[in-house]
Design a protein around this motif. Sequence first.
Motif, PDB file in Angstrom:
ATOM      1  N   GLY A 103      65.116  86.797  16.871  1.00 58.37           N
ATOM      2  CA  GLY A 103      64.430  87.625  17.863  1.00 58.37           C
ATOM      3  C   GLY A 103      62.956  87.780  17.523  1.00 58.37           C
ATOM      4  N   ALA A 104      62.659  87.991  16.212  1.00 58.23           N
ATOM      5  CA  ALA A 104      61.265  88.153  15.800  1.00 58.23           C
ATOM      6  C   ALA A 104      60.492  86.864  16.008  1.00 58.23           C
ATOM      7  CB  ALA A 104      61.199  88.578  14.339  1.00 58.23           C
ATOM      8  N   ALA A 105      61.168  85.724  15.810  1.00 56.24           N
ATOM      9  CA  ALA A 105      60.499  84.443  16.028  1.00 56.24           C
ATOM     10  C   ALA A 105      60.088  84.303  17.487  1.00 56.24           C
ATOM     11  CB  ALA A 105      61.425  83.295  15.631  1.00 56.24           C
ATOM     12  N   GLY A 106      60.992  84.680  18.400  1.00 59.16           N
ATOM     13  CA  GLY A 106      60.670  84.644  19.825  1.00 59.16           C
ATOM     14  C   GLY A 106      59.536  85.592  20.149  1.00 59.16           C
ATOM     15  N   GLN A 107      59.552  86.770  19.524  1.00 57.25           N
ATOM     16  CA  GLN A 107      58.515  87.765  19.799  1.00 57.25           C
ATOM     17  C   GLN A 107      57.134  87.272  19.355  1.00 57.25           C
ATOM     18  OE1 GLN A 107      58.429  91.521  17.666  1.00 57.25           O
ATOM     19  NE2 GLN A 107      58.702  92.578  19.616  1.00 57.25           N
ATOM     20  N   ASN A 108      57.080  86.630  18.187  1.00 58.86           N
ATOM     21  CA  ASN A 108      55.816  86.048  17.722  1.00 58.86           C
ATOM     22  C   ASN A 108      55.252  85.111  18.770  1.00 58.86           C
ATOM     23  OD1 ASN A 108      55.688  87.220  15.269  1.00 58.86           O
ATOM     24  ND2 ASN A 108      56.450  85.463  14.111  1.00 58.86           N
ATOM     25  N   TYR A 109      56.107  84.214  19.209  1.00 59.20           N
ATOM     26  CA  TYR A 109      55.665  83.216  20.186  1.00 59.20           C
ATOM     27  C   TYR A 109      55.155  83.899  21.453  1.00 59.20           C
ATOM     28  CZ  TYR A 109      55.637  79.370  23.460  1.00 59.20           C
ATOM     29  OH  TYR A 109      55.239  78.454  24.394  1.00 59.20           O
ATOM     30  N   ASN A 110      55.919  84.863  21.929  1.00 60.33           N
ATOM     31  CA  ASN A 110      55.570  85.499  23.195  1.00 60.33           C
ATOM     32  C   ASN A 110      54.239  86.236  23.113  1.00 60.33           C
ATOM     33  OD1 ASN A 110      57.934  84.529  24.229  1.00 60.33           O
ATOM     34  ND2 ASN A 110      59.082  86.397  23.822  1.00 60.33           N
ATOM     35  N   ARG A 111      53.975  86.836  21.951  1.00 66.18           N
ATOM     36  CA  ARG A 111      52.701  87.550  21.804  1.00 66.18           C
ATOM     37  C   ARG A 111      51.531  86.576  21.806  1.00 66.18           C
ATOM     38  NH1 ARG A 111      54.386  92.326  17.504  1.00 66.18           N
ATOM     39  NH2 ARG A 111      55.273  93.622  19.129  1.00 66.18           N
ATOM     40  N   ILE A 112      51.703  85.471  21.101  1.00 63.27           N
ATOM     41  CA  ILE A 112      50.599  84.509  21.045  1.00 63.27           C
ATOM     42  C   ILE A 112      50.408  83.853  22.402  1.00 63.27           C
ATOM     43  CG2 ILE A 112      49.857  82.364  19.957  1.00 63.27           C
ATOM     44  CD1 ILE A 112      51.195  83.407  17.427  1.00 63.27           C
ATOM     45  N   MET A 113      51.519  83.579  23.090  1.00 62.21           N
ATOM     46  CA  MET A 113      51.429  83.013  24.434  1.00 62.21           C
ATOM     47  C   MET A 113      50.669  83.959  25.368  1.00 62.21           C
ATOM     48  SD  MET A 113      54.556  83.037  27.022  1.00 62.21           S
ATOM     49  CE  MET A 113      54.498  84.745  27.359  1.00 62.21           C
TER      50      MET A 113
END
Lengths: 593, 399
Positions: free
Chosen positions: A99-109
């Motif tokens: 979940g945290a990996a997805g969140q990282n991506y989404n924030r940078i996106m």
Amino acid sequence: MTTIDTSRPADHGHDDHGHHGSYLKSRGSIWADIINWATTVDHKKIGVMYLVAVLFFFFCGGLMAILLRTDLLDPIRDTATGVTGGSSFLVFNKPESIGAAGQNYNRIMTLHGAIMVFMFIVPGIPASLGNFFLPLMIGAKDVAFPKLNLFSWYVYLFGALFALWSVGMGGVETGWTFYTPYSSSEAVDHANVVLVVLGVFIMGFSSIMTGLNFVVTVHKLRAPGMGWFDMPLFVWAVYATALIQVLATPVIGITTLLLIFERVFGIGIFDPALGGDPVLFQHFFWFYSHPVVYIMILPAMGVISECIAVHARKPIFGYHAIAFSSLAIAGVAFLVWGHHLFTSEGELAAVVFSALTFLVAIPTAVKVFNWVSTLYKGSIALNTAMLYALAFIFTFSVGGLTGLPLATLATDLHLHDTYYVVAHFHYVMFGGMVIGMMAGLHHWWPKMFGKMVSEPISITGFALVFIGFNLTFIIQFILGVNGMPRRYASYIDEFRQMHQFSTIGSWILALGFLIHLFAFLHSMFKGKPAPANPWGGLTLEWEADAPPDEHNFAHEPLVTHGPYDFDDVVPPHCDPADFPLPEPLPAGAKGHH
Amino acid sequence: MTLTNFITAPMQMLAQTQSNGSVWYGPRHDDAAIGGVGHTQQGSEVEALFAFINWVSIVSLVLVCGLSLYFVVRYRRKAGVPIERSPAHNAPLEVAWTVVPTIFLVIMFFWGFWAYADGQIAGSDAETIDVTAQKWNWDFQYSNGALSTVIVDKGGFKEAKMFLVPADTPVLLRLKSLDVIHSFFVPDFRMKSDVFPNRMTSYAFQTHPLTDEYGFRWNEPEQNKEQGREGNVVWTTRYKYREHVIFCAEYCGDAHSRMSAVLRVVEPEVYKELVSQWSRPDPNATPEEIGRWVYLAKSCNGCHSVDGKANTGPTWQNLFGYEHQYTDGSTILADENHLRESILIPGAKVRAGFANQMSIIPLTDKELNSVIAYIRSLSDKAPSTIIPSNGESTEGGEG
């Protein structure tokens, strides 16, 4: 085109009267210079300050893009050894859970989109090159409201920093579109969303002020002899852009304010849990954000018109068609927002918006045909600016043509929200606006800073940018057609090779820009001094010195020829031997106007 | 992977699909090697239209760029040579390049409109399936009331729900969301529809039959047992199927990219038989068994593991009967009342280390009690006070 045959001062710009020296001249000490620049009302200095700011944000947004692409080299997987792939590349924040990996991506996106759109592409060309060259090209001393101009720069910077503040607060993961009800749900941190959205609201004012300034400048400050149809096409493009900025930006202001009200006070406007309608937000959002696409692309089209005419030494083909198509695009731009909502609006609305969207294709195609025709029988010099302009014809055509299946209802239902759309709008935004801005920067750099850019270095940069860009995004059309949805932190296994292909392209692209950065710095410190008119341009900015005098022109210029009369006029500051003219037309013969 | 692979792989993928009969679509999302036929009647129409637009585009692009390149070479600058005069206008040419593209655009618009209408309209005889989206799962309810509880791993994604549709039959999916906007996207069907929290949308299609022409795979009886960990599959004969991946295409938060499901096309009679068996708890089931069924049918499994692994939400293993830390700093004993509150009002108390991501899941009283019973059964800690569920005595040691 009207031609006023008035004799001009022969030795313009070189008498004592009104000559103040280059606008870049130092005030003596570094502090005096800083205060001078920080309080300047000179449109050229403000243009340069905008240029530095937008290029800085372009760098930030580009860094985010490289992080995203590197992230997508491998899909995120929950394995026995922990989380693999994806954000593990983001060394500064190794994810503990999937979940945290997805969140990282989404924030940078989200950051990539928000920085690029609101801080780079929208102000990009009009605020930097527009500020610098609009007054010069119409022979004015400055814009109509110089103090407002400086104020709008500060407002822009304040808004941008306000939005970036949210990064320090932990980041936002709503995507740059802030779609409700996700952006108003409790899953997303209140304070961060409000900060970013408030930043967008503030930057909107800067956009409105710049637009207003340009509209008034074009109406009131044209040099004597310059009728509407004696204006360079870049001025037409920036003028059309300014009209959209003034008319459309208030809508995003209201929308973001409503979103803030909903989050802070719990008023149900968009959130169905509070009795609102989430699709209403999409309508509001795109009512601004679609016209904004033309705020981004129209100035680039203006730059391309200038570059192609000057570097092909040809009167532009269909001057009126290009000028009017700018206005037509600006007008139709307000009627097509619904094509972002084919999958979410009613059937009737979808049909109407599909038809309206096709209307934009026609003036856009006409522009491209005009540019190609301008090359016919030209005298084409392949320097970096022209190479970028030619690249623009390709990348922008790809961007425009791949818009057709998105305007078509049935095919859009498949392609909407996939990588096909990502590739399409990068071909329009990057292949249009960024390539156009690079063309403009190389075209006008000698004028702005009085130094030449090394052609071998910048052509290398161009080659890498062009190849890298196409590698990155061509494959994304295929990804999208195969159903790869956008904004995905991870993906199913079969997309892997294509994602890796795209990522390698993005690295080449980044390398190209680093070489350009080097070329610009090299030019600043070691570049050869630029002549006042290195390319043989006929528009008024080439009559000024390089870099221009603080007051632009020693005398108010008189317009005695059209902006693209290369058949009849030797360019200012140029040796007639370098720019031989064709035989004059026999008396009584009709010219090409 | 070597660098040459990066370059050759996409080309191979393209070549592969071309040999399968489609120019535009690359690898398949189903396991079968099936040509690019769109897989539904609507999808095939979209594909034909897309091919038409692409050919028009390619011809235009080659024309524009080819001419530009020719001019650049032919008219490159030569020092000292005067430029030629050439017209800055040509009315017939300009009219032509305005009118000809317009004709093509009109064709594209009408063709696109007709194909779009086909995907919006389903006959009154269509098999209707209710699809419910929530962060980050899809639930499927058949017209007989059964819910899909079949969980499969697909393409590297775990815990994807599978559901069935009858082949060569009009199907109407009714879509709704429990929380934010999602989008129901079946790439193989060339169509998607957004899913909203405040209104229903629909998705109509009719798949191609399961024939050699369109491709299919066999499901062997021994596969049936492995097929889905919770399938209750008792169908013992071979049956034909095609499988398609479902994605969420509207950004919906952290696990957006993992919100996938699998759609399996089977013969109508197989569909009837399987759906009648699938996915309904045994009337004699214990509350724990019903709870397990709810766990899968309502997609609790998307966020809560039962094996101790942290996911989007806390694991259910040893949840009950233990004290946990909450984001407001408090420590609370997870008893029946606390579980009940957390299910009915998800944001009331949020466990430390987790975000408030849960949607309100509509449950009947019986389902709610059963889920609590199931969670309780996963804990090794016997509670000091036990509220009897459905009048039955509870398992677990005493105080």
